[in-house]
Design a protein around this motif. Structure first.
Motif, short mmCIF file in Angstrom:
data_model
loop_
_atom_site.label_atom_id
_atom_site.label_comp_id
_atom_site.label_asym_id
_atom_site.label_seq_id
_atom_site.Cartn_x
_atom_site.Cartn_y
_atom_site.Cartn_z
N GLY A 1 60.06 40.30 45.40
CA GLY A 1 59.49 40.99 46.56
C GLY A 1 58.14 40.45 47.00
N ASN A 2 57.42 41.29 47.76
CA ASN A 2 56.13 40.90 48.32
C ASN A 2 55.05 40.88 47.24
N VAL A 3 54.12 39.94 47.41
CA VAL A 3 53.07 39.72 46.42
C VAL A 3 51.70 39.92 47.06
N VAL A 4 50.80 40.57 46.32
CA VAL A 4 49.40 40.66 46.70
C VAL A 4 48.57 40.05 45.57
N ILE A 5 47.52 39.31 45.95
CA ILE A 5 46.64 38.66 44.98
C ILE A 5 45.21 39.21 45.15
N ASP A 6 44.61 39.68 44.06
CA ASP A 6 43.20 40.10 44.00
C ASP A 6 42.79 41.02 45.14
N PRO A 7 43.44 42.17 45.31
CA PRO A 7 43.19 42.96 46.52
C PRO A 7 41.86 43.71 46.54
N PRO A 8 40.97 43.41 47.51
CA PRO A 8 39.83 44.29 47.76
C PRO A 8 40.34 45.55 48.48
N PRO A 9 39.46 46.53 48.76
CA PRO A 9 39.91 47.73 49.49
C PRO A 9 40.67 47.38 50.77
N VAL A 10 41.69 48.18 51.05
CA VAL A 10 42.59 47.92 52.18
C VAL A 10 42.44 49.02 53.23
N SER A 11 42.26 48.65 54.47
CA SER A 11 42.13 49.63 55.55
C SER A 11 43.49 50.29 55.84
N LEU B 1 49.10 40.48 41.60
CA LEU B 1 48.67 39.46 40.65
C LEU B 1 47.15 39.41 40.63
N ILE B 2 46.58 39.45 39.43
CA ILE B 2 45.13 39.48 39.25
C ILE B 2 44.70 38.21 38.54
N THR B 3 43.75 37.48 39.15
CA THR B 3 43.34 36.18 38.60
C THR B 3 42.35 36.30 37.45
N ASN B 4 41.63 37.41 37.37
CA ASN B 4 40.70 37.62 36.26
C ASN B 4 40.32 39.10 36.19
N ARG B 5 39.71 39.49 35.09
CA ARG B 5 39.45 40.91 34.82
C ARG B 5 38.47 41.55 35.79
N ASN B 6 37.71 40.74 36.52
CA ASN B 6 36.77 41.28 37.50
C ASN B 6 37.38 41.43 38.89
N HIS B 7 38.63 41.03 39.03
CA HIS B 7 39.29 41.10 40.34
C HIS B 7 40.39 42.16 40.40
N ILE B 8 40.29 43.14 39.52
CA ILE B 8 41.22 44.27 39.60
C ILE B 8 41.06 44.98 40.94
N GLU C 1 49.55 52.66 43.09
CA GLU C 1 49.92 54.06 43.28
C GLU C 1 50.64 54.27 44.60
N LYS C 2 50.17 53.61 45.64
CA LYS C 2 50.77 53.80 46.96
C LYS C 2 52.17 53.20 47.04
N PHE C 3 52.35 52.00 46.48
CA PHE C 3 53.60 51.27 46.68
C PHE C 3 54.48 51.21 45.42
N ASP C 4 54.03 51.80 44.32
CA ASP C 4 54.76 51.71 43.06
C ASP C 4 54.96 50.24 42.66
N ALA C 5 53.91 49.46 42.83
CA ALA C 5 53.97 48.03 42.55
C ALA C 5 53.66 47.75 41.08
N GLU C 6 54.05 46.58 40.60
CA GLU C 6 53.73 46.15 39.24
C GLU C 6 52.47 45.29 39.26
N ILE C 7 51.58 45.53 38.30
CA ILE C 7 50.36 44.74 38.16
C ILE C 7 50.55 43.73 37.04
N ARG C 8 50.16 42.49 37.32
CA ARG C 8 50.25 41.43 36.32
C ARG C 8 48.89 40.74 36.19
N MET C 9 48.47 40.53 34.94
CA MET C 9 47.24 39.79 34.70
C MET C 9 47.39 38.98 33.41
#
Length: 201
Positions: free
Chosen positions: A35-45, A62-69, A77-85
């Motif tokens: 499915g669709n992928v998001v990388i290192d998401p800052p706050p979303v409008s 997908l999270i590139t490092n521990r400071n980019h959660i 929570e909104k999309f029931d997505a899986e987080i990978r790091m």
């Protein structure tokens, strides 16, 4: 969100503290199983959230490092997505990662995890899209000044010389665009910008 390259959307939040943009990336489905992928998401409008929903919501974060959660938990929570790091960073966080990865793993069916050693974070990982010659970077390098790349301030590293040397793992990769989590993305000649950085350092 704006489509800055084919199949790559981005949105940004300006950091007053850092005086640069924090960027997130959205990639529509490239592999039916993931499915669709998001990388290192800052706050979303709300507008960008609506656009994500129109494009089929978010299945993988997908999270590139521990400071980019950043805003990963809210999107999950909104999309029931899986987080990978990365395994190394997942150990130092509150285990928010649903599935961990290591160097060389293929993520979402099309992104190769490339661990950058001796960096700010033990699990610092670039994401390499070989087919489209795109490299996603978290904190390994930032896009500053525009069109160029640089390291974070020296105090962010245990050993800045080792961190600088670690960037050399990117040299064998064949990419053109470099899309950073911090600063200005480089859409063309990104490999040349990193070669210049390595030559000068």
């Amino acid at each position: 969100m704006d489509e800055i390259l084919k199949d790559v959307y981005t949105w940004s939040v300006f950091s007053e503290e850092k005086k640069l943009n924090f960027n997130g990336y959205f990639i529509p489905t490239q592999h039916a199983l993931f499915g669709n992928v998001v990388i290192d998401p800052p706050p979303v409008s709300d507008l960008d959230l609506a656009q994500m929903e129109t494009l089929g919501s978010v299945q993988q974060i997908l999270i590139t490092n521990r400071n980019h959660i950043r805003w990963s938990c809210e999107l999950q929570e909104k999309f029931d997505a899986e987080i990978r790091m990365n395994f190394a960073d997942a150990q130092s966080e509150d285990m928010i990662s649903d599935h961990n990865f290591g160097d060389g793993d293929m993520l979402a069916g099309f992104l190769k995890a490339v661990v950058i050693p001796d960096n700010k974070s033990p699990g610092e990982t670039a994401l390499y899209w070989e087919e489209k010659k795109i490299l996603f970077l978290g904190d390994a390098l930032i896009g500053k000044p525009p069109g160029e790349v640089s390291l974070l301030p020296p105090e962010k590293y245990a050993d800045i010389e080792k961190a600088r040397a670690g960037i050399k793992v990117l040299d064998p990769l064949n990419f053109n665009s470099v899309l950073m989590g911090d600063g200005e993305p480089i859409l063309t000649s990104g490999k040349k910008a990193i070669v210049r950085f390595l030559d000068q350092n």
